[in-house]
Scaffold this motif. Sequence first.
Motif, PDB file in Angstrom:
ATOM      1  N   ILE A  98      13.696  13.163  14.294  1.00 22.58           N
ATOM      2  CA  ILE A  98      14.079  11.810  13.900  1.00 22.58           C
ATOM      3  C   ILE A  98      12.836  10.990  13.567  1.00 22.58           C
ATOM      4  O   ILE A  98      12.808  10.253  12.574  1.00 22.58           O
ATOM      5  N   THR A  99      11.784  11.124  14.379  1.00 25.79           N
ATOM      6  CA  THR A  99      10.542  10.402  14.112  1.00 25.79           C
ATOM      7  C   THR A  99       9.987  10.784  12.747  1.00 25.79           C
ATOM      8  O   THR A  99       9.618   9.923  11.936  1.00 25.79           O
ATOM      9  N   GLN A 100       9.959  12.070  12.477  1.00 26.43           N
ATOM     10  CA  GLN A 100       9.479  12.531  11.173  1.00 26.43           C
ATOM     11  C   GLN A 100      10.358  11.973  10.058  1.00 26.43           C
ATOM     12  O   GLN A 100       9.856  11.482   9.044  1.00 26.43           O
ATOM     13  N   ASP A 101      11.650  12.032  10.236  1.00 29.95           N
ATOM     14  CA  ASP A 101      12.587  11.567   9.219  1.00 29.95           C
ATOM     15  C   ASP A 101      12.409  10.069   8.939  1.00 29.95           C
ATOM     16  O   ASP A 101      12.447   9.638   7.787  1.00 29.95           O
ATOM     17  N   VAL A 102      12.203   9.282   9.984  1.00 33.30           N
ATOM     18  CA  VAL A 102      12.023   7.838   9.825  1.00 33.30           C
ATOM     19  C   VAL A 102      10.772   7.542   8.993  1.00 33.30           C
ATOM     20  O   VAL A 102      10.801   6.723   8.066  1.00 33.30           O
ATOM     21  N   PHE A 103       9.686   8.246   9.281  1.00 34.49           N
ATOM     22  CA  PHE A 103       8.450   7.974   8.542  1.00 34.49           C
ATOM     23  C   PHE A 103       8.482   8.550   7.127  1.00 34.49           C
ATOM     24  O   PHE A 103       7.883   7.977   6.216  1.00 34.49           O
ATOM     25  N   VAL A 104       9.213   9.631   6.922  1.00 31.05           N
ATOM     26  CA  VAL A 104       9.400  10.134   5.561  1.00 31.05           C
ATOM     27  C   VAL A 104      10.196   9.112   4.753  1.00 31.05           C
ATOM     28  O   VAL A 104       9.877   8.839   3.587  1.00 31.05           O
ATOM     29  N   SER A 105      11.198   8.514   5.368  1.00 35.26           N
ATOM     30  CA  SER A 105      11.988   7.482   4.682  1.00 35.26           C
ATOM     31  C   SER A 105      11.111   6.291   4.306  1.00 35.26           C
ATOM     32  O   SER A 105      11.231   5.756   3.200  1.00 35.26           O
ATOM     33  N   LEU A 106      10.241   5.885   5.215  1.00 34.56           N
ATOM     34  CA  LEU A 106       9.327   4.781   4.926  1.00 34.56           C
ATOM     35  C   LEU A 106       8.428   5.136   3.746  1.00 34.56           C
ATOM     36  O   LEU A 106       8.222   4.324   2.844  1.00 34.56           O
ATOM     37  N   TRP A 107       7.911   6.353   3.735  1.00 28.88           N
ATOM     38  CA  TRP A 107       7.020   6.792   2.672  1.00 28.88           C
ATOM     39  C   TRP A 107       7.743   6.860   1.328  1.00 28.88           C
ATOM     40  O   TRP A 107       7.228   6.425   0.306  1.00 28.88           O
ATOM     41  N   GLU A 108       8.964   7.412   1.342  1.00 26.31           N
ATOM     42  CA  GLU A 108       9.704   7.601   0.098  1.00 26.31           C
ATOM     43  C   GLU A 108      10.329   6.317  -0.438  1.00 26.31           C
ATOM     44  O   GLU A 108      10.509   6.179  -1.640  1.00 26.31           O
TER      45      GLU A 108
ATOM     46  N   ARG B 297       0.834  -1.205   0.000  1.00 22.87           N
ATOM     47  CA  ARG B 297       0.000   0.000   0.000  1.00 22.87           C
ATOM     48  C   ARG B 297       0.867   1.253   0.000  1.00 22.87           C
ATOM     49  O   ARG B 297       0.556   2.235  -0.692  1.00 22.87           O
ATOM     50  N   LEU B 298       1.939   1.241   0.777  1.00 23.32           N
ATOM     51  CA  LEU B 298       2.856   2.388   0.804  1.00 23.32           C
ATOM     52  C   LEU B 298       3.472   2.594  -0.578  1.00 23.32           C
ATOM     53  O   LEU B 298       3.560   3.729  -1.059  1.00 23.32           O
ATOM     54  N   ALA B 299       3.899   1.515  -1.203  1.00 21.64           N
ATOM     55  CA  ALA B 299       4.510   1.608  -2.523  1.00 21.64           C
ATOM     56  C   ALA B 299       3.524   2.146  -3.552  1.00 21.64           C
ATOM     57  O   ALA B 299       3.928   2.807  -4.507  1.00 21.64           O
ATOM     58  N   ALA B 300       2.237   1.889  -3.327  1.00 17.79           N
ATOM     59  CA  ALA B 300       1.204   2.375  -4.246  1.00 17.79           C
ATOM     60  C   ALA B 300       0.821   3.824  -3.955  1.00 17.79           C
ATOM     61  O   ALA B 300      -0.007   4.402  -4.648  1.00 17.79           O
ATOM     62  N   GLY B 301       1.433   4.416  -2.911  1.00 16.49           N
ATOM     63  CA  GLY B 301       1.159   5.814  -2.587  1.00 16.49           C
ATOM     64  C   GLY B 301      -0.062   6.013  -1.713  1.00 16.49           C
ATOM     65  O   GLY B 301      -0.605   7.123  -1.650  1.00 16.49           O
ATOM     66  N   ASP B 302      -0.496   4.977  -1.010  1.00 16.52           N
ATOM     67  CA  ASP B 302      -1.671   5.052  -0.142  1.00 16.52           C
ATOM     68  C   ASP B 302      -1.293   5.746   1.168  1.00 16.52           C
ATOM     69  O   ASP B 302      -0.654   5.145   2.036  1.00 16.52           O
ATOM     70  N   ASP B 303      -1.688   7.013   1.312  1.00 15.40           N
ATOM     71  CA  ASP B 303      -1.311   7.744   2.525  1.00 15.40           C
ATOM     72  C   ASP B 303      -2.018   7.193   3.760  1.00 15.40           C
ATOM     73  O   ASP B 303      -1.563   7.400   4.888  1.00 15.40           O
ATOM     74  N   GLY B 304      -3.095   6.462   3.583  1.00 12.41           N
ATOM     75  CA  GLY B 304      -3.732   5.788   4.720  1.00 12.41           C
ATOM     76  C   GLY B 304      -2.819   4.732   5.315  1.00 12.41           C
ATOM     77  O   GLY B 304      -2.838   4.491   6.528  1.00 12.41           O
ATOM     78  N   ALA B 305      -2.002   4.105   4.482  1.00  6.01           N
ATOM     79  CA  ALA B 305      -1.039   3.112   4.957  1.00  6.01           C
ATOM     80  C   ALA B 305       0.032   3.789   5.811  1.00  6.01           C
ATOM     81  O   ALA B 305       0.452   3.242   6.833  1.00  6.01           O
ATOM     82  N   LEU B 306       0.454   4.981   5.398  1.00  2.00           N
ATOM     83  CA  LEU B 306       1.439   5.709   6.196  1.00  2.00           C
ATOM     84  C   LEU B 306       0.840   6.102   7.542  1.00  2.00           C
ATOM     85  O   LEU B 306       1.487   5.979   8.579  1.00  2.00           O
ATOM     86  N   ARG B 307      -0.410   6.566   7.529  1.00  2.00           N
ATOM     87  CA  ARG B 307      -1.095   6.923   8.778  1.00  2.00           C
ATOM     88  C   ARG B 307      -1.171   5.724   9.717  1.00  2.00           C
ATOM     89  O   ARG B 307      -0.923   5.829  10.912  1.00  2.00           O
ATOM     90  N   LEU B 308      -1.505   4.561   9.147  1.00  2.00           N
ATOM     91  CA  LEU B 308      -1.604   3.338   9.935  1.00  2.00           C
ATOM     92  C   LEU B 308      -0.244   2.980  10.539  1.00  2.00           C
ATOM     93  O   LEU B 308      -0.150   2.680  11.736  1.00  2.00           O
ATOM     94  N   ALA B 309       0.805   3.023   9.728  1.00  2.00           N
ATOM     95  CA  ALA B 309       2.156   2.720  10.223  1.00  2.00           C
ATOM     96  C   ALA B 309       2.553   3.716  11.313  1.00  2.00           C
ATOM     97  O   ALA B 309       3.118   3.333  12.341  1.00  2.00           O
ATOM     98  N   TYR B 310       2.240   4.976  11.085  1.00  2.00           N
ATOM     99  CA  TYR B 310       2.577   6.019  12.059  1.00  2.00           C
ATOM    100  C   TYR B 310       1.822   5.781  13.378  1.00  2.00           C
ATOM    101  O   TYR B 310       2.413   5.840  14.458  1.00  2.00           O
ATOM    102  N   ASP B 311       0.529   5.511  13.278  1.00  2.75           N
ATOM    103  CA  ASP B 311      -0.273   5.280  14.489  1.00  2.75           C
ATOM    104  C   ASP B 311       0.245   4.085  15.279  1.00  2.75           C
ATOM    105  O   ASP B 311       0.291   4.118  16.510  1.00  2.75           O
ATOM    106  N   ARG B 312       0.643   3.044  14.578  1.00  2.47           N
ATOM    107  CA  ARG B 312       1.117   1.824  15.241  1.00  2.47           C
ATOM    108  C   ARG B 312       2.524   1.975  15.825  1.00  2.47           C
ATOM    109  O   ARG B 312       2.817   1.423  16.875  1.00  2.47           O
ATOM    110  N   CYS B 313       3.383   2.686  15.120  1.00  4.10           N
ATOM    111  CA  CYS B 313       4.814   2.625  15.448  1.00  4.10           C
ATOM    112  C   CYS B 313       5.437   3.929  15.936  1.00  4.10           C
ATOM    113  O   CYS B 313       6.557   3.918  16.439  1.00  4.10           O
ATOM    114  N   SER B 314       4.748   5.063  15.787  1.00  7.15           N
ATOM    115  CA  SER B 314       5.391   6.324  16.168  1.00  7.15           C
ATOM    116  C   SER B 314       5.735   6.408  17.651  1.00  7.15           C
ATOM    117  O   SER B 314       6.781   6.959  17.995  1.00  7.15           O
ATOM    118  N   PRO B 315       4.913   5.855  18.564  1.00 12.08           N
ATOM    119  CA  PRO B 315       5.335   5.918  19.975  1.00 12.08           C
ATOM    120  C   PRO B 315       6.664   5.181  20.213  1.00 12.08           C
ATOM    121  O   PRO B 315       7.515   5.663  20.959  1.00 12.08           O
TER     122      PRO B 315
END
Length: 181
Positions: free
Chosen positions: A47-57, A10-28
């Motif tokens: 660093i948290t922002q950078d990690v999730f931007v890397s996942l998205w990109e 889903r992330l590879a397909a550009g689904d921003d809902g997938a990023l939200r889900l990953a962020y909600d699960r793993c950001s803490p």
Amino acid sequence: MDGDIRLRQRLAAGDDGALRLAYDRCSPLVYGLALRVTRSREAAEEITQDVFVSLWERPYDFDPNRGSLRTWLALLAHRRSVDWVRREERQRNLLDTVGDSEPSTLILDMIIAEETGARVRRAVAALPQRLREAVELAYYHGRTYRQAAVELGLPEGTVKSRIRSGLRRIADSLAEEGSAS
């Protein structure tokens, strides 16, 4: 694991809902780890922002067959947090040496250049020998493609390809570390 595979797709397909889900699960976890290592809220947030931007990109950098998404994100967070601490320590040491409480732009530029140079040297050292030799001849010893080809006993086109491939791998390595952003 199947959930992580689907999430990566889903992330590879550009689904921003997938990023939200990953962020909600793993950001803490990511933020907590970064905060524990850096002892700085601002750094942990960055660093948290950078990690999730890397996942998205670069979602395919995560391989669900090698571990869970949580583990991979924690590894990225830890690596970037340690880099942040080392950078801060080098800056403090340099400032102590200079004896200046307000760093000048020149000093900060020197710190950044030193850090970048060290990362590039590590990336070059990690290249396979055939690529490393070509890159070192061209960039550390100032050889032209033709001169490097003669020294290596290879066709010029082969040397050009190896240098390009080596430079691409170095750029990918620096991007993975977050230094190319």
